[in-house]
Scaffold this motif. Sequence first.
Motif, PDB file in Angstrom:
ATOM      1  N   ILE A 151       0.848  -1.189   0.000  1.00  0.00           N
ATOM      2  CA  ILE A 151       0.000   0.000   0.000  1.00  0.00           C
ATOM      3  C   ILE A 151       0.886   1.243   0.000  1.00  0.00           C
ATOM      4  O   ILE A 151       1.935   1.268   0.632  1.00  0.00           O
ATOM      5  N   THR A 152       0.444   2.275  -0.702  1.00  0.00           N
ATOM      6  CA  THR A 152       1.108   3.576  -0.611  1.00  0.00           C
ATOM      7  C   THR A 152       0.071   4.644  -0.308  1.00  0.00           C
ATOM      8  O   THR A 152      -0.995   4.679  -0.918  1.00  0.00           O
ATOM      9  N   ARG A 153       0.402   5.488   0.647  1.00  0.00           N
ATOM     10  CA  ARG A 153      -0.382   6.672   0.946  1.00  0.00           C
ATOM     11  C   ARG A 153       0.575   7.855   1.125  1.00  0.00           C
ATOM     12  O   ARG A 153       1.725   7.681   1.537  1.00  0.00           O
ATOM     13  N   THR A 154       0.067   9.054   0.834  1.00  0.00           N
ATOM     14  CA  THR A 154       0.862  10.267   0.962  1.00  0.00           C
ATOM     15  C   THR A 154       0.101  11.248   1.849  1.00  0.00           C
ATOM     16  O   THR A 154      -1.054  11.585   1.564  1.00  0.00           O
ATOM     17  N   TYR A 155       0.772  11.694   2.934  1.00  0.00           N
ATOM     18  CA  TYR A 155       0.103  12.516   3.939  1.00  0.00           C
ATOM     19  C   TYR A 155       0.800  13.868   4.099  1.00  0.00           C
ATOM     20  O   TYR A 155       2.037  13.954   3.998  1.00  0.00           O
ATOM     21  N   PRO A 156       0.036  14.923   4.398  1.00  0.00           N
ATOM     22  CA  PRO A 156       0.656  16.213   4.742  1.00  0.00           C
ATOM     23  C   PRO A 156       1.214  16.145   6.159  1.00  0.00           C
ATOM     24  O   PRO A 156       0.503  15.740   7.097  1.00  0.00           O
ATOM     25  N   VAL A 157       2.467  16.515   6.320  1.00  0.00           N
ATOM     26  CA  VAL A 157       3.121  16.368   7.621  1.00  0.00           C
ATOM     27  C   VAL A 157       2.396  17.166   8.701  1.00  0.00           C
ATOM     28  O   VAL A 157       2.260  16.709   9.845  1.00  0.00           O
ATOM     29  N   ASN A 158       1.914  18.350   8.367  1.00  0.00           N
ATOM     30  CA  ASN A 158       1.243  19.178   9.375  1.00  0.00           C
ATOM     31  C   ASN A 158      -0.270  18.966   9.414  1.00  0.00           C
ATOM     32  O   ASN A 158      -0.985  19.672  10.120  1.00  0.00           O
TER      33      ASN A 158
END
Length: 412
Positions: A265-272
Amino acid sequence: MNYEARRQAMFSQMEDNSLLILYSGEAPHRSADAYYLFEENKNFFYLTGLRRENMILLMKKAGGSCTSMLFIEQADPSAERWTGKMVTVPEAKEISGIQDVRFLDRFEPLVQYLLNSSEIQLCYFDCHRNRLSDLPDYNLVKAQQFQKDLPGITVRNLWRTVASLRMQKDSDEVAKISQAIEVTRQGLEAVMSTLTPGMKEYQAQANYEHVLYYQGTEGPSFPTIAGSGKNGCMLHYETNRDTCADGSLLLLDLGCRVDGYCSDITRTYPVNGKFTDRQRAVYEVVLRANKEVAAQAKPGMTTRELNEVCKKVLAQGCMELGLITEESGLDKYYMHGVSHHLGIDVHDVTADGVKLMPGSVISDEPGLYIDEWEIGIRIEDDLLITEDGCKVLSASIIKEADEIEAFMAAHR
């Protein structure tokens, strides 16, 4: 798992008057008295369900009769004190379904007897080699030695035949992959709940992997990728040593293994916890491609055709973003395929030219990697091909930008 059915499927592909010899393997030497962790030959596991060193599967097809034999180490109390209990004959029978289980010292005499007293002219080995520059693995070394010692016997590679079988998962296999996906979901939610500016990439990795081990899985199915900022633009970034900066994204490509079966699985999240306008615009393009691939995936297609579906959506999106002026410019921002098979291996075996069929499990992973904006975004789901389309096995892992922001706001 019905390993007997798998062996029968293999027998149906073997020529008459032939043998199949498959070794579980040994752990390669690392340094001094240290060895790498043992990983069983995956085709051996597929046909037997066994995952221990120094075992041999022998299958014979001759005169219309098919028989399977298994050779294992004889239990040694002295060795068991150091390295743990060894598999017993009853255990090997129960797991594999093979009733003819013998000790290793009987293997070579039996093979010699079969070659001398029957019409055996062909022997199947696992001769797969990923790259010519790779060192030959255990089974290939054994095949080369066999061919040298017995040049009159034809050696044939079993890899493609087993690969074509492994491409179609049964319900038990799909259940294991689904279990791995569920734990991956829990791990990703742990990351979203703790991700804050200033955190190290390896700390996000640790928060994810803690869940895997706490839930009793075998751990990551491959080295966890946790790339923040510009590191998210490197496809197989594994260093995971940088700081997750405020205003950057964290790309997480990861999975876990349950009873030998993998999630990816790949997900991309905003750090803040909040996407910038530009990040969200790129994210929505990648998400649109991810959804379109799932909408079109069905039996009879190839992963190459799915990649063309993906590229068309990404190219249109990149033109809308002002990154390119024509579709041919996409190669600068998207440089990998959208799909691979998934199962016992993360990049599971694939027989060239075989189209998707019901039971195939594949990835769906479009991405855009924009170095000049330090934005790397990939969104990856795992799909099960059904009779008339596909099922998104990882649908429970949130991926809408609004859902991600809301979850992070509520749980951090």
